[in-house]
Write a protein that holds these residues in place. Structure first.
Motif, PDB file in Angstrom:
ATOM      1  N   ARG A 187      15.142  66.358 -12.407  1.00 13.07           N
ATOM      2  CA  ARG A 187      15.585  67.105 -11.228  1.00 13.07           C
ATOM      3  C   ARG A 187      16.334  66.191 -10.271  1.00 13.07           C
ATOM      4  N   GLU A 188      15.787  64.996 -10.048  1.00 18.48           N
ATOM      5  CA  GLU A 188      16.450  64.026  -9.167  1.00 18.48           C
ATOM      6  C   GLU A 188      17.818  63.644  -9.712  1.00 18.48           C
ATOM      7  N   TYR A 189      17.888  63.402 -11.019  1.00 19.94           N
ATOM      8  CA  TYR A 189      19.161  63.044 -11.645  1.00 19.94           C
ATOM      9  C   TYR A 189      20.144  64.212 -11.582  1.00 19.94           C
ATOM     10  N   SER A 190      19.637  65.426 -11.812  1.00 21.32           N
ATOM     11  CA  SER A 190      20.494  66.603 -11.781  1.00 21.32           C
ATOM     12  C   SER A 190      21.079  66.825 -10.378  1.00 21.32           C
ATOM     13  N   ILE A 191      20.267  66.606  -9.356  1.00 18.77           N
ATOM     14  CA  ILE A 191      20.741  66.740  -7.980  1.00 18.77           C
ATOM     15  C   ILE A 191      21.859  65.741  -7.706  1.00 18.77           C
ATOM     16  N   GLU A 192      21.667  64.512  -8.131  1.00 21.64           N
ATOM     17  CA  GLU A 192      22.665  63.480  -7.866  1.00 21.64           C
ATOM     18  C   GLU A 192      23.957  63.742  -8.636  1.00 21.64           C
ATOM     19  N   ILE A 193      23.847  64.213  -9.874  1.00 19.42           N
ATOM     20  CA  ILE A 193      25.042  64.523 -10.670  1.00 19.42           C
ATOM     21  C   ILE A 193      25.846  65.640  -9.997  1.00 19.42           C
ATOM     22  N   ASN A 194      25.159  66.687  -9.595  1.00 22.21           N
ATOM     23  CA  ASN A 194      25.840  67.809  -8.937  1.00 22.21           C
ATOM     24  C   ASN A 194      26.435  67.388  -7.600  1.00 22.21           C
ATOM     25  N   LYS A 195      25.732  66.529  -6.884  1.00 24.26           N
ATOM     26  CA  LYS A 195      26.243  66.044  -5.600  1.00 24.26           C
ATOM     27  C   LYS A 195      27.515  65.223  -5.793  1.00 24.26           C
ATOM     28  N   LYS A 196      27.523  64.388  -6.835  1.00 22.87           N
ATOM     29  CA  LYS A 196      28.701  63.559  -7.105  1.00 22.87           C
ATOM     30  C   LYS A 196      29.894  64.387  -7.564  1.00 22.87           C
ATOM     31  N   LEU A 197      29.655  65.610  -7.994  1.00 23.21           N
ATOM     32  CA  LEU A 197      30.751  66.525  -8.322  1.00 23.21           C
ATOM     33  C   LEU A 197      31.157  67.358  -7.105  1.00 23.21           C
ATOM     34  N   ALA A 198      30.173  67.818  -6.348  1.00 21.56           N
ATOM     35  CA  ALA A 198      30.437  68.745  -5.249  1.00 21.56           C
ATOM     36  C   ALA A 198      31.147  68.080  -4.075  1.00 21.56           C
TER      37      ALA A 198
ATOM     38  N   GLY B 124      11.990  71.936  -5.478  1.00 21.60           N
ATOM     39  CA  GLY B 124      11.878  73.027  -6.434  1.00 21.60           C
ATOM     40  C   GLY B 124      11.871  74.404  -5.818  1.00 21.60           C
ATOM     41  N   VAL B 125      12.218  74.488  -4.527  1.00 14.14           N
ATOM     42  CA  VAL B 125      12.223  75.788  -3.847  1.00 14.14           C
ATOM     43  C   VAL B 125      13.366  76.656  -4.364  1.00 14.14           C
ATOM     44  N   ILE B 126      14.525  76.034  -4.583  1.00 13.80           N
ATOM     45  CA  ILE B 126      15.687  76.745  -5.102  1.00 13.80           C
ATOM     46  C   ILE B 126      16.263  75.953  -6.272  1.00 13.80           C
ATOM     47  N   PRO B 127      17.064  76.580  -7.131  1.00 14.67           N
ATOM     48  CA  PRO B 127      17.692  75.841  -8.234  1.00 14.67           C
ATOM     49  C   PRO B 127      18.615  74.738  -7.716  1.00 14.67           C
ATOM     50  N   VAL B 128      18.753  73.697  -8.508  1.00 13.18           N
ATOM     51  CA  VAL B 128      19.566  72.545  -8.116  1.00 13.18           C
ATOM     52  C   VAL B 128      21.009  72.948  -7.850  1.00 13.18           C
ATOM     53  N   VAL B 129      21.582  73.736  -8.759  1.00 11.73           N
ATOM     54  CA  VAL B 129      22.985  74.147  -8.619  1.00 11.73           C
ATOM     55  C   VAL B 129      23.197  74.907  -7.319  1.00 11.73           C
ATOM     56  N   LEU B 130      22.290  75.801  -6.990  1.00  9.13           N
ATOM     57  CA  LEU B 130      22.412  76.583  -5.758  1.00  9.13           C
ATOM     58  C   LEU B 130      22.281  75.686  -4.527  1.00  9.13           C
ATOM     59  N   GLY B 131      21.322  74.768  -4.556  1.00 12.55           N
ATOM     60  CA  GLY B 131      21.091  73.897  -3.408  1.00 12.55           C
ATOM     61  C   GLY B 131      22.264  72.986  -3.103  1.00 12.55           C
ATOM     62  N   VAL B 132      22.870  72.416  -4.145  1.00 14.90           N
ATOM     63  CA  VAL B 132      23.954  71.445  -3.946  1.00 14.90           C
ATOM     64  C   VAL B 132      25.295  72.126  -3.733  1.00 14.90           C
ATOM     65  N   TRP B 133      25.534  73.244  -4.441  1.00 12.66           N
ATOM     66  CA  TRP B 133      26.863  73.862  -4.412  1.00 12.66           C
ATOM     67  C   TRP B 133      27.029  74.943  -3.344  1.00 12.66           C
ATOM     68  N   SER B 134      25.959  75.349  -2.684  1.00  6.57           N
ATOM     69  CA  SER B 134      26.062  76.388  -1.653  1.00  6.57           C
ATOM     70  C   SER B 134      27.050  76.030  -0.547  1.00  6.57           C
ATOM     71  N   PRO B 135      27.037  74.802   0.000  1.00  5.72           N
ATOM     72  CA  PRO B 135      28.026  74.466   1.038  1.00  5.72           C
ATOM     73  C   PRO B 135      29.462  74.590   0.543  1.00  5.72           C
ATOM     74  N   ASN B 136      29.719  74.197  -0.709  1.00  4.41           N
ATOM     75  CA  ASN B 136      31.064  74.335  -1.264  1.00  4.41           C
ATOM     76  C   ASN B 136      31.463  75.803  -1.429  1.00  4.41           C
ATOM     77  N   ILE B 137      30.503  76.623  -1.846  1.00 12.65           N
ATOM     78  CA  ILE B 137      30.782  78.054  -1.999  1.00 12.65           C
ATOM     79  C   ILE B 137      31.115  78.677  -0.648  1.00 12.65           C
ATOM     80  N   ILE B 138      30.328  78.294   0.378  1.00 14.70           N
ATOM     81  CA  ILE B 138      30.578  78.804   1.729  1.00 14.70           C
ATOM     82  C   ILE B 138      31.951  78.348   2.221  1.00 14.70           C
TER      83      ILE B 138
END
Length: 358
Positions: free
Chosen positions: A265-276, A328-342
């Motif tokens: 989960r920690e790695y997934s968050i960082e990977i998505n952050k480095k893309l977002a 773990g409250v929300i999925p990683v993709v939703l948590g990291v990419w929500s600001p970009n979607i907005i």
């Protein structure tokens, strides 16, 4: 490339540099204050301080470049509006798409540059920073020679310092245990004074005691001065970067396979952050144009304040999303990419409104 496109790109250069410099300085304030303390109080050389700051820059730039782009573009196009250049562009038949074309192109180039920073420059910078700070810690007595502290990180020695005296922070009352692999008991050294100089520990007026395998003293002696070089130790140091934030995406993907669910989960968050975060550069750049261009006459202060509100709102939303995803409250993709979607939705809505006017 059209002359007008080159003109727009040329006009945004200085404001973008100003924006990136401003946010980078804000991020560096705490580090600079700590470095000033090291120069004044702890005696670290200015050259070493500048080297440390240079290694801090790449990770910070990967975050401040998108912010600086947004602020710089806001300032540029607000100037175009005040000087009626935006009106002139519209009058000669340029659509909003034509105006933002060079901005989008530059944002794509900057996004690729940030990816390059993350994959190539930042891991090396962090490794060099860790090596340099460790080396300074060993070379400078202020970092390692601390009163009433047992130090067990110095190659083959364990040290205890009773007190430090004078501006040079010379150690008084030294107790040293020299480790040995083939002996049950270490050699004990009791010294009056010690200091570190040129990657070496210098002991003065000291006595040493050797023991046999049963712990009985078999040899004792004394020396006026003993120099223990540490250069060989530093040449063998291998710095391993364990912080996931300092690793590139490809490295994180490779290491992620062998991790448990929480670590993944920690790695997934960082990977998505480095893309977002790098991809936000394109949306922030376009949004900067749409928010500032038009026929209104708002001042520099208003545009500057608006740009800060947007930037810090994005940072706040991103941090909240990351915290919720990490728990773990929300999925990683939703948590990291929500600001970009907005950001994308806001940019699209404002674009449609501006396109009807310009």
């Amino acid at each position: 490339m059209k002359i007008i496109d080159r003109y727009i790109l040329n006009e945004i250069k200085l404001p973008v540099i100003f924006g990136v410099s401003l946010f980078t300085f804000i991020f560096l304030i705490d580090i600079i204050v700590a470095m000033m303390e090291n120069i004044i109080v702890k005696g670290i050389s200015i050259i070493d301080v500048l080297r440390i700051l240079s290694f801090y820059l790449p990770p910070i730039l990967s975050q401040t470049i998108p912010m600086g782009m947004f602020l710089g573009i806001m300032l540029t196009f607000s100037k175009f509006t005040r000087t009626s250049e935006a009106t002139a562009m519209s009058a000669v038949g340029m659509s909003l798409k034509d105006i933002v074309k060079p901005i989008f192109f530059s944002a794509c180039v900057v996004t690729l540059f940030i990816f390059f920073l993350q994959e190539s420059i930042i891991p090396r910078s962090v490794a060099k920073l860790q090596y340099l700070t460790a080396k300074i810690a060993y070379e400078n007595p202020v970092f390692q020679l601390k009163e009433k502290t047992f130090i067990d990180e110095v190659d083959e020695y364990n040290l205890y310092i009773d007190r430090l005296e004078g501006k040079e922070k010379k150690a008084k009352g030294i107790l040293i245990f020299q480790k040995a692999k083939d002996e049950n008991f270490p050699t004990v050294v009791v010294g009056e004074e010690a200091y570190w100089k040129d990657s070496a520990m210098v002991l003065k007026n000291s006595k040493f005691y050797n023991f046999n395998e049963k712990g009985k003293e078999v040899l004792r002696g004394k020396f006026d001065e003993k120099r223990i070089p540490l250069t060989a130790y530093f040449s063998e140091i291998e710095v391993k970067v364990n912080d996931v934030e300092a690793k590139g995406i490809t490295t994180l993907i490779k290491e992620m396979k062998d991790k448990n669910s929480d670590e993944k989960r920690e790695y997934s968050i960082e990977i998505n952050k480095k893309l977002a975060v790098p991809l936000s550069t394109m949306m922030l750049s376009l949004l900067g144009v749409f928010l500032s261009i038009g026929h209104h006459r708002s001042g520099k202060g208003a545009n500057f304040a608006l740009s800060l509100i947007v930037i810090f709102s994005y940072i706040t939303c991103l941090n909240i999303g990351i915290v919720m995803a990490s728990k773990g409250v929300i999925p990683v993709v939703l948590g990291v990419w929500s600001p970009n979607i907005i950001l994308f939705l806001i940019t699209l809505i404002i674009y449609k409104k501006k396109a009807e006017v310009i």
